[in-house]
Design an enzyme around this catalytic site. Structure first.
Site, PDB file in Angstrom:
ATOM      1  N   HIS A 383       0.779  -1.234   0.000  1.00 60.14           N
ATOM      2  CA  HIS A 383       0.000   0.000   0.000  1.00 60.14           C
ATOM      3  C   HIS A 383       0.815   1.290   0.000  1.00 60.14           C
ATOM      4  O   HIS A 383       0.276   2.365  -0.280  1.00 60.14           O
ATOM      5  CB  HIS A 383      -0.928   0.016   1.218  1.00 60.14           C
ATOM      6  CG  HIS A 383      -2.271   0.601   0.948  1.00 60.14           C
ATOM      7  ND1 HIS A 383      -2.477   1.689   0.126  1.00 60.14           N
ATOM      8  CD2 HIS A 383      -3.501   0.256   1.403  1.00 60.14           C
ATOM      9  CE1 HIS A 383      -3.769   1.982   0.079  1.00 60.14           C
ATOM     10  NE2 HIS A 383      -4.411   1.127   0.845  1.00 60.14           N
ATOM     11  N   TYR A 497     -13.817   5.403  10.118  1.00 63.89           N
ATOM     12  CA  TYR A 497     -12.979   5.904   9.025  1.00 63.89           C
ATOM     13  C   TYR A 497     -13.534   5.408   7.697  1.00 63.89           C
ATOM     14  O   TYR A 497     -13.830   4.219   7.544  1.00 63.89           O
ATOM     15  CB  TYR A 497     -11.551   5.380   9.212  1.00 63.89           C
ATOM     16  CG  TYR A 497     -10.555   5.740   8.135  1.00 63.89           C
ATOM     17  CD1 TYR A 497      -9.638   6.768   8.334  1.00 63.89           C
ATOM     18  CD2 TYR A 497     -10.491   5.038   6.933  1.00 63.89           C
ATOM     19  CE1 TYR A 497      -8.695   7.091   7.364  1.00 63.89           C
ATOM     20  CE2 TYR A 497      -9.561   5.358   5.955  1.00 63.89           C
ATOM     21  CZ  TYR A 497      -8.665   6.377   6.174  1.00 63.89           C
ATOM     22  OH  TYR A 497      -7.741   6.692   5.208  1.00 63.89           O
ATOM     23  N   SER A 499     -12.378   5.976   3.588  1.00 65.29           N
ATOM     24  CA  SER A 499     -11.389   6.593   2.716  1.00 65.29           C
ATOM     25  C   SER A 499     -12.043   7.245   1.508  1.00 65.29           C
ATOM     26  O   SER A 499     -13.004   6.726   0.944  1.00 65.29           O
ATOM     27  CB  SER A 499     -10.389   5.526   2.244  1.00 65.29           C
ATOM     28  OG  SER A 499      -9.411   6.106   1.419  1.00 65.29           O
ATOM     29  N   THR A 510      -5.320  10.439  -0.149  1.00 61.55           N
ATOM     30  CA  THR A 510      -6.685  10.211   0.329  1.00 61.55           C
ATOM     31  C   THR A 510      -7.026  11.258   1.385  1.00 61.55           C
ATOM     32  O   THR A 510      -6.141  11.891   1.957  1.00 61.55           O
ATOM     33  CB  THR A 510      -6.849   8.817   0.970  1.00 61.55           C
ATOM     34  OG1 THR A 510      -5.962   8.703   2.089  1.00 61.55           O
ATOM     35  CG2 THR A 510      -6.582   7.712  -0.045  1.00 61.55           C
TER      36      THR A 510
END
Length: 670
Positions: A383, A497, A499, A510
């Protein structure tokens, strides 16, 4: 998973369903994208775009830094449902002190730095540093997966055939990208004007320095493609304290893993052309026929280790004489994993594609394509280098090509080539320290993944179409169901959360949408705790308020107007300058809002069957979900501190209640 001008576009130009439309726009690009009618695709390229791939990159608008007072206001609004009155009063005071003191100074310095670095965004370097400095294993903590839908033709789901077709399409994608022939990533608000050959023939002659403005004039919004070059020949290299990203685009070979063994062979010839598909088929057949027992010390498991531990063991590997072999691994186009398991359901697929057994993956590669024995396929990606937009585009293109224009089929005969000479089986020199390190890494891996539970549901009583008819945001309703589900299960509202991509800006990464709000809290309590005290009309009004507020949060995040990245960047700046940590960041409430018990991400695509990731905190849920035309799917993970099965039952009940009210029916007390 966005948007803009020389200064940001006013949000009034964007419809309420912006994020849904933007998301569906780029995931559907392979379905409705128009390429040059004059120059079609050939054996080397997926297509030949009229507009060069990076044509818009120079003129993309810059990611804005929000006003400090807006950030503090949004931060406090997100804290309100998480705190009691006393806690909120304390947090409010600390936030305003920060705004008028240290925060003001940090904000001004951040703005000054940004003005001196117009080639990038204010969040890019800190965000790379955040990922690369993390010392936890990339497995479960960072790397997600997205699984492919099956090929509609069952005979093409054979492991050998699908592996060959996917690798050939992947190489063609790479060549199309590097030749500048890949269609640029663009969100079209009016495709009848902008997604046409005539407009593209015009815009290609507009200088790159102003091309974005030309697209803007016809309501088309190009997206950042700066991350794409890391897709191929890239690897995260473990280093003590901070890893490095390595890319060598001269590599022509593929890394293949099977039963813990590593192999390489060229898929691009010396002239830069795709090796004949029948030859690639022959090489895969050779690897699949290899009867060498699984290695006692499978090297791939080291990539699942703590980064400092892995960095030390990599140095030991180099000292033991494995430098040339590691170089082949690092510079390979990507890693293809041929698994021995037959996967029979979504839960098995999720576990296998998210982590596997640790032995048949190179988790540090930019991405692994994984193929099970019975042809289930997925992309598992590292990532730090990017946020998934490039990976999803790649996945969509590969799925489209392999299902519509496969280069090999059940009747294809392997080429009469010497695969034994073409395929190199990599053999590492392992001393006692390395053997012990591998064994320990495998023990740690098994211990960590044994704690993970994954479950999924499909809610089939309604979906996107019904919600849109009622003018409700599908994403808002899904997020509300998670809030209601958690309240039903645990009796509280927690940090959540979601994104949101800021790819509409140069080097955007992001921003965070904070779905837990006073609106969702009020609505969830009415549905879960006091359904008999509210009329259907009142409950419908609460749903509408949640939808509108979530739409506002989404627009703000997509425009770079959230609060999370701004606060993160100021904290990073303070740390880099050796400034004492401001009291705002020492507030327990700041720690709590960043302890994301509900970590969520949505994805719908014609190529993807499901996606998933692990919770980001030990007492959290990792919620992958998709809102489809007439159903809603959730793929959720948890550790022992939470009960994922019960959570999904509560989410399902919440969705039932929501759709009951949408249909104008009263709720029954539970």
């Amino acid at each position: 998973m966005a948007y803009f001008v020389s200064k940001p576009i006013h949000s009034t130009l964007w419809p309420l369903s912006l994020r849904a439309k933007v998301t569906s726009a780029w995931i559907m690009l392979t379905a409705d994208r128009r390429y040059s009618s004059a120059a079609g695709s050939d054996s080397e390229y997926l297509h030949r775009s009229i507009v060069p791939t990076m044509h818009y990159q120079k003129s993309l608008p810059r990611l804005p830094i929000p006003k400090l007072e807006d950030t503090i206001r949004r931060y406090l609004a997100a804290q309100r449902p998480l705190l009691n009155n006393e806690q909120y009063s304390n947090t409010e005071k600390l936030a305003h002190d920060f705004q008028n003191g240290t925060g003001k100074e940090l904000h001004e310095e951040l703005v000054a730095q940004d003005k001196n670095n117009k080639h990038t965004s204010y969040i890019s370097a800190p965000w790379f540093d955040m990922y690369l400095s993390a010392r936890e294993s990339v497995v479960l903590n960072f790397n997600p997966f997205m699984s492919f839908n099956p090929d509609p033709k069952p005979e093409y789901n054979d492991q050998l055939i699908r592996a060959t077709n996917m690798v050939c399409s992947a190489v063609r994608f790479m060549k199309t990208l590097r030749a500048g022939l890949l269609e640029p990533e663009v969100f079209h608000l009016n495709p009848a004007k902008s997604n046409t050959d005539s407009f593209k023939k015009f815009i290609r002659w507009v200088p790159s320095s102003i091309s974005w403005f030309g697209a803007y004039m016809v309501n088309a919004y190009p997206l950042d493609m700066s991350q794409y070059f890391r897709l191929f020949n890239s690897t995260r290299i473990p280093k003590t304290k901070r890893d490095e990203l390595f890319t060598d685009d001269k590599g022509r070979h593929l890394l293949v893993m099977r039963r813990g063994h590593l192999y390489v062979f060229d898929v691009v010839d010396r002239d830069g052309n795709l090796v004949r598909p029948a030859e690639i088929l022959s090489h895969f057949k050779y690897i699949l026929a290899d009867t060498t027992p699984a290695p006692k010390f499978p090297l791939g498991v080291l990539t699942s280790e703590n980064r400092d531990v892995w960095a030390g063991l990599r140095e030991e590997l180099l000292e033991a004489g494995n430098g040339e072999i590691l170089g082949l691994v690092d510079s390979a186009l990507f890693c293809l994993c041929l698994d021995e398991e037959k996967l029979l359901n979504h839960i098995q697929i999720s576990h296998n594609m998210l982590h596997g057994d640790g032995c048949n993956r190179w988790y540090d590669k930019s991405f692994n394509i994984i193929l099970s024995k019975n042809g289930h396929a997925a992309i598992h990606f590292e990532h730090s280098w990017g946020d998934g937009v490039a990976v999803l585009r790649f996945q969509n293109e590969v799925f489209k090509e392999t299902t519509e224009k496969p280069l090999v089929g059940p009747d294809t005969q392997p080429a009469a080539v010497d695969s034994a000479s073409a395929v190199r089986h990599l053999e590492f020199k392992l001393n006692t320290e390395l053997q012990q390190g591998i064994s320990k890494a495998k023990q740690n891996f098994d211990k960590d993944v044994s704690k993970l539970t994954i479950d999924a549901i499909q809610f089939k009583q309604g979906g996107k179409e019904q919600l849109k008819k009622k003018k409700l945001s599908p994403d808002a309703i899904a997020q509300l169901a998670f809030q209601m589900g958690f309240l039903r299960q645990y009796g509280q509202t927690v940090a959540t959360y979601e994104s949101c991509s800021t790819a509409a800006f140069k080097h955007g990464r992001t921003e965070t949408i904070r779905p837990a709000s006073i609106h969702t809290q009020c609505c969830a309590e009415a549905f879960v705790q006091k359904p008999d005290k509210h009329s259907v009309e009142q409950l419908q009004g609460l749903l509408d308020a949640c939808s509108k507020y979530h739409g506002q949060l989404t627009r703000e995040a997509a425009m770079g107007q959230g609060f999370d990245r701004h606060l993160f960047a100021m904290r990073y700046l303070a740390n880099s300058k050796g400034i004492a940590l401001p009291t705002l960041y020492q507030d327990p409430a700041y720690g709590a809002i960043n302890h994301n018990v509900l970590s969520t991400s949505t994805l719908t695509s014609p190529a993807v069957s499901l996606g998933g990731f692990a919770p980001v905190v030990p007492d959290g849920f990792g919620v992958g979900y998709g809102v489809h035309d007439d159903w809603i799917g959730c793929n959720v993970s948890s550790y022992p501190a939470r009960n994922v099965h019960e959570f999904l039952q509560c989410v399902h009940k919440s969705l039932e209640d929501i759709f009951t009210v949408i249909e104008g029916k009263p709720l029954k007390s539970s």
